[in-house]
Design a protein around this motif. Structure first.
Motif, PDB file in Angstrom:
ATOM      1  N   VAL A 249       0.837  -1.206   0.000  1.00  0.00           N
ATOM      2  CA  VAL A 249       0.000   0.000   0.000  1.00  0.00           C
ATOM      3  C   VAL A 249       0.866   1.248   0.000  1.00  0.00           C
ATOM      4  CG1 VAL A 249      -1.685   1.329   1.329  1.00  0.00           C
ATOM      5  CG2 VAL A 249      -1.974  -1.144   1.069  1.00  0.00           C
ATOM      6  N   ASP A 250       1.955   1.241   0.754  1.00  0.00           N
ATOM      7  CA  ASP A 250       2.874   2.387   0.773  1.00  0.00           C
ATOM      8  C   ASP A 250       3.474   2.620  -0.617  1.00  0.00           C
ATOM      9  OD1 ASP A 250       2.436   2.850   3.445  1.00  0.00           O
ATOM     10  OD2 ASP A 250       4.253   1.835   4.139  1.00  0.00           O
ATOM     11  N   ALA A 251       3.830   1.544  -1.305  1.00  0.00           N
ATOM     12  CA  ALA A 251       4.402   1.676  -2.645  1.00  0.00           C
ATOM     13  C   ALA A 251       3.380   2.256  -3.615  1.00  0.00           C
ATOM     14  CB  ALA A 251       4.894   0.319  -3.138  1.00  0.00           C
ATOM     15  N   VAL A 252       2.137   1.813  -3.495  1.00  0.00           N
ATOM     16  CA  VAL A 252       1.069   2.352  -4.347  1.00  0.00           C
ATOM     17  C   VAL A 252       0.880   3.840  -4.080  1.00  0.00           C
ATOM     18  CG1 VAL A 252      -1.408   2.265  -4.829  1.00  0.00           C
ATOM     19  CG2 VAL A 252      -0.115   0.147  -4.592  1.00  0.00           C
ATOM     20  N   GLN A 265      -6.635   4.765  -8.210  1.00  0.00           N
ATOM     21  CA  GLN A 265      -6.439   4.777  -9.656  1.00  0.00           C
ATOM     22  C   GLN A 265      -5.218   3.965 -10.063  1.00  0.00           C
ATOM     23  OE1 GLN A 265      -6.520   9.125  -9.702  1.00  0.00           O
ATOM     24  NE2 GLN A 265      -8.233   9.071 -11.140  1.00  0.00           N
ATOM     25  N   VAL A 266      -4.152   4.058  -9.286  1.00  0.00           N
ATOM     26  CA  VAL A 266      -2.942   3.292  -9.589  1.00  0.00           C
ATOM     27  C   VAL A 266      -3.214   1.798  -9.480  1.00  0.00           C
ATOM     28  CG1 VAL A 266      -0.615   2.728  -8.781  1.00  0.00           C
ATOM     29  CG2 VAL A 266      -1.328   5.119  -8.940  1.00  0.00           C
ATOM     30  N   ALA A 267      -3.838   1.374  -8.372  1.00  0.00           N
ATOM     31  CA  ALA A 267      -4.096  -0.045  -8.142  1.00  0.00           C
ATOM     32  C   ALA A 267      -5.033  -0.623  -9.200  1.00  0.00           C
ATOM     33  CB  ALA A 267      -4.692  -0.241  -6.749  1.00  0.00           C
ATOM     34  N   LEU A 268      -6.044   0.138  -9.576  1.00  0.00           N
ATOM     35  CA  LEU A 268      -7.017  -0.351 -10.548  1.00  0.00           C
ATOM     36  C   LEU A 268      -6.418  -0.403 -11.950  1.00  0.00           C
ATOM     37  CD1 LEU A 268      -9.879  -1.370 -10.892  1.00  0.00           C
ATOM     38  CD2 LEU A 268     -10.645   1.005 -11.143  1.00  0.00           C
ATOM     39  N   ALA A 269      -5.632   0.603 -12.316  1.00  0.00           N
ATOM     40  CA  ALA A 269      -4.994   0.607 -13.635  1.00  0.00           C
ATOM     41  C   ALA A 269      -4.014  -0.549 -13.764  1.00  0.00           C
ATOM     42  CB  ALA A 269      -4.287   1.934 -13.867  1.00  0.00           C
ATOM     43  N   TRP A 270      -3.325  -0.876 -12.672  1.00  0.00           N
ATOM     44  CA  TRP A 270      -2.354  -1.972 -12.701  1.00  0.00           C
ATOM     45  C   TRP A 270      -3.046  -3.286 -13.053  1.00  0.00           C
ATOM     46  CZ3 TRP A 270      -1.901  -6.590 -10.109  1.00  0.00           C
ATOM     47  CH2 TRP A 270      -0.674  -7.259 -10.244  1.00  0.00           C
ATOM     48  N   VAL A 271      -4.128  -3.623 -12.337  1.00  0.00           N
ATOM     49  CA  VAL A 271      -4.771  -4.912 -12.576  1.00  0.00           C
ATOM     50  C   VAL A 271      -5.553  -4.914 -13.886  1.00  0.00           C
ATOM     51  CG1 VAL A 271      -6.914  -4.426 -11.309  1.00  0.00           C
ATOM     52  CG2 VAL A 271      -6.066  -6.769 -11.461  1.00  0.00           C
ATOM     53  N   ARG A 272      -6.121  -3.791 -14.263  1.00  0.00           N
ATOM     54  CA  ARG A 272      -6.883  -3.713 -15.519  1.00  0.00           C
ATOM     55  C   ARG A 272      -6.019  -4.059 -16.720  1.00  0.00           C
ATOM     56  NH1 ARG A 272      -7.683   2.129 -17.362  1.00  0.00           N
ATOM     57  NH2 ARG A 272      -5.532   1.639 -17.954  1.00  0.00           N
ATOM     58  N   ASP A 273      -4.754  -3.700 -16.677  1.00  0.00           N
ATOM     59  CA  ASP A 273      -3.879  -3.865 -17.834  1.00  0.00           C
ATOM     60  C   ASP A 273      -2.957  -5.073 -17.733  1.00  0.00           C
ATOM     61  OD1 ASP A 273      -5.007  -1.627 -18.999  1.00  0.00           O
ATOM     62  OD2 ASP A 273      -3.550  -0.250 -18.147  1.00  0.00           O
ATOM     63  N   ARG A 274      -3.243  -5.982 -16.800  1.00  0.00           N
ATOM     64  CA  ARG A 274      -2.461  -7.209 -16.718  1.00  0.00           C
ATOM     65  C   ARG A 274      -2.858  -8.151 -17.871  1.00  0.00           C
ATOM     66  NH1 ARG A 274       1.994  -7.103 -13.968  1.00  0.00           N
ATOM     67  NH2 ARG A 274       1.843  -9.310 -13.362  1.00  0.00           N
ATOM     68  N   LEU A 299      -6.078   6.663 -17.667  1.00  0.00           N
ATOM     69  CA  LEU A 299      -4.761   6.471 -17.049  1.00  0.00           C
ATOM     70  C   LEU A 299      -4.108   5.179 -17.524  1.00  0.00           C
ATOM     71  CD1 LEU A 299      -2.589   7.203 -14.915  1.00  0.00           C
ATOM     72  CD2 LEU A 299      -3.959   5.918 -13.247  1.00  0.00           C
ATOM     73  N   THR A 300      -2.881   5.301 -17.988  1.00  0.00           N
ATOM     74  CA  THR A 300      -2.031   4.153 -18.285  1.00  0.00           C
ATOM     75  C   THR A 300      -0.743   4.326 -17.495  1.00  0.00           C
ATOM     76  OG1 THR A 300      -2.930   3.906 -20.523  1.00  0.00           O
ATOM     77  CG2 THR A 300      -0.807   2.866 -20.073  1.00  0.00           C
ATOM     78  N   LEU A 301      -0.412   3.354 -16.685  1.00  0.00           N
ATOM     79  CA  LEU A 301       0.765   3.479 -15.836  1.00  0.00           C
ATOM     80  C   LEU A 301       2.047   3.380 -16.656  1.00  0.00           C
ATOM     81  CD1 LEU A 301      -0.223   1.223 -12.789  1.00  0.00           C
ATOM     82  CD2 LEU A 301      -0.484   3.702 -13.030  1.00  0.00           C
ATOM     83  N   PRO A 302       3.031   4.217 -16.369  1.00  0.00           N
ATOM     84  CA  PRO A 302       4.335   4.098 -17.044  1.00  0.00           C
ATOM     85  C   PRO A 302       4.976   2.735 -16.738  1.00  0.00           C
ATOM     86  CG  PRO A 302       4.153   6.204 -15.891  1.00  0.00           C
ATOM     87  CD  PRO A 302       2.992   5.366 -15.445  1.00  0.00           C
ATOM     88  N   ASP A 303       5.791   2.253 -17.655  1.00  0.00           N
ATOM     89  CA  ASP A 303       6.414   0.940 -17.495  1.00  0.00           C
ATOM     90  C   ASP A 303       7.231   0.841 -16.216  1.00  0.00           C
ATOM     91  OD1 ASP A 303       5.297   0.098 -19.865  1.00  0.00           O
ATOM     92  OD2 ASP A 303       7.102   0.450 -21.061  1.00  0.00           O
ATOM     93  N   GLU A 304       7.952   1.920 -15.868  1.00  0.00           N
ATOM     94  CA  GLU A 304       8.792   1.853 -14.676  1.00  0.00           C
ATOM     95  C   GLU A 304       7.963   1.743 -13.401  1.00  0.00           C
ATOM     96  OE1 GLU A 304       8.714   6.245 -16.068  1.00  0.00           O
ATOM     97  OE2 GLU A 304       8.785   4.220 -16.945  1.00  0.00           O
ATOM     98  N   ILE A 305       6.781   2.362 -13.407  1.00  0.00           N
ATOM     99  CA  ILE A 305       5.884   2.243 -12.249  1.00  0.00           C
ATOM    100  C   ILE A 305       5.353   0.811 -12.156  1.00  0.00           C
ATOM    101  CG2 ILE A 305       3.681   2.971 -11.269  1.00  0.00           C
ATOM    102  CD1 ILE A 305       5.777   5.065 -10.914  1.00  0.00           C
ATOM    103  N   CYS A 306       4.962   0.246 -13.278  1.00  0.00           N
ATOM    104  CA  CYS A 306       4.475  -1.141 -13.291  1.00  0.00           C
ATOM    105  C   CYS A 306       5.537  -2.099 -12.789  1.00  0.00           C
ATOM    106  CB  CYS A 306       4.040  -1.528 -14.705  1.00  0.00           C
ATOM    107  SG  CYS A 306       2.511  -0.742 -15.267  1.00  0.00           S
ATOM    108  N   ARG A 307       6.772  -1.908 -13.233  1.00  0.00           N
ATOM    109  CA  ARG A 307       7.852  -2.804 -12.794  1.00  0.00           C
ATOM    110  C   ARG A 307       8.081  -2.683 -11.293  1.00  0.00           C
ATOM    111  NH1 ARG A 307      10.223  -1.259 -17.829  1.00  0.00           N
ATOM    112  NH2 ARG A 307      11.395   0.409 -16.786  1.00  0.00           N
TER     113      ARG A 307
END
Length: 327
Positions: A249-252, A265-274, A299-307
């Motif tokens: 949660v802290d990282a998110v 938004q970050v958490a939802l975008a991450w799983v939506r685009d898996r 919203l589309t998360l940048p690759d570095e954020i996803c990694r």
């Protein structure tokens, strides 16, 4: 809102779904009406429910609201059957029970068909072939347009999907599988997701926000009015309030600050685009919460954020999932 196909079928749904777990119990008619209207106006189509939600109350409420608020043809209704109020047998996926449950769902929903009918869980007391025959009957009779499963582990999903593919034309292929999937629960990546990808079954993640914990609202303890503060839902949230979850949660939250968006938004975008994911199913309590979820469309998360999020939340599988080619 962008739409996606559910598995290797012609069924297309919005890439965010609306869940109704609390409808008819914690969410009243006025709040549910606001949610459904906001979802539809934003281009959402997939509405997920089940015959056991509020003992049928969620389906009944959804049916009433569709009659007054939104055109039936513009809503993709996904419901589930198989759950029973029996402490000795939580699920009954016999053909007789499933088909009777489907008829009861249709009556509550006020419609002659559902778009996606799902077996709610694997029933070890019923032969799987019998359970799947109920799906075939539902589709061939026109009471369901497509079929799927929920809560199946990897081998169960693989067996069911393969059985349905063994006789093309006479059996209904599985369109989707609903499973919990989020940054706090990535267990499906071990076997369920690989099986789904290989067999053309679309994944519909439930609890994509880690049962609400990934929004960050529990960082200071369960806030009043939240699921974690609810007598009957607190046990549902409790498993994700440990130190491991807090680190994720802290990282998110850090990622959200860097992107000037919210943790939700970050958490939802991450799983939506898996890979393999069709549409996360969100269960908002208010129209305001739902609007925040719907705003992730842009919203589309940048690759570095996803990694970075992948690394901090990576599940430990070890054998036999370890990639020995790296040694």
């Amino acid at each position: 809102m962008e739409h996606r196909h559910v598995g290797r079928t012609g069924l297309r749904v919005s890439r965010i779904g609306l869940g109704t777990l609390t409808w008819g119990r914690d969410t009243g008619e006025r709040e549910a009406a606001d949610l459904l209207k906001a979802f539809w106006e934003a281009g959402g189509t997939l509405v997920d429910t089940a015959d056991v939600y509020a003992d049928g109350g969620a389906e009944y409420l959804l049916g009433r609201l569709m009659a007054d608020l939104v055109p039936r043809r513009e809503v993709v209704i996904a419901t589930k059957a198989g759950g029973v109020p029996d402490p000795d047998r939580r699920f009954d996926c016999s053909r007789g029970h499933l088909l009777s449950a489907l008829d009861a769902s249709l009556e509550r929903l006020g419609t002659d068909h559902v778009d996606l009918w799902q077996v709610h869980a694997y029933d070890p007391l019923t032969p799987l072939e019998e359970t799947l025959q109920a799906l075939d009957t539902a589709v061939s009779s026109g009471r369901a347009r497509y079929a799927g499963v929920a809560g199946f582990c990897g081998w169960q999903l693989a067996k069911a999907a393969s059985w349905q593919l063994a006789a093309p034309g006479s059996r209904t292929r599985l369109a989707g599988a609903q499973m919990e999937y989020s940054l706090l629960q990535r267990g499906v990546e071990r076997e369920v997701l690989p099986a789904a990808l290989d067999l053309g079954v679309g994944l519909l993640p439930s609890s994509p926000l880690g049962r609400g914990v990934l929004t960050g609202k529990y960082r200071g303890g369960p806030p009043p009015g939240s699921r974690g503060a609810s007598e009957h839902l607190a046990p549902f949230v409790a498993p994700y309030l440990d130190e491991t979850a807090a680190r994720i949660v802290d990282a998110v939250a850090i990622a959200a600050d860097g992107l000037a968006v919210t943790p939700l938004q970050v958490a939802l975008a991450w799983v939506r685009d898996r890979p393999g994911v069709v549409a996360p199913v969100v269960g908002a309590r208010t129209a305001r919460q739902l609007q925040e979820s719907l705003s992730v469309e842009s919203l589309t998360l940048p690759d570095e954020i996803c990694r970075a999020l992948d690394d901090v939340s990576a599940p430990v599988h070890r054998y036999p999932d370890h990639d020995w080619s790296t040694l």
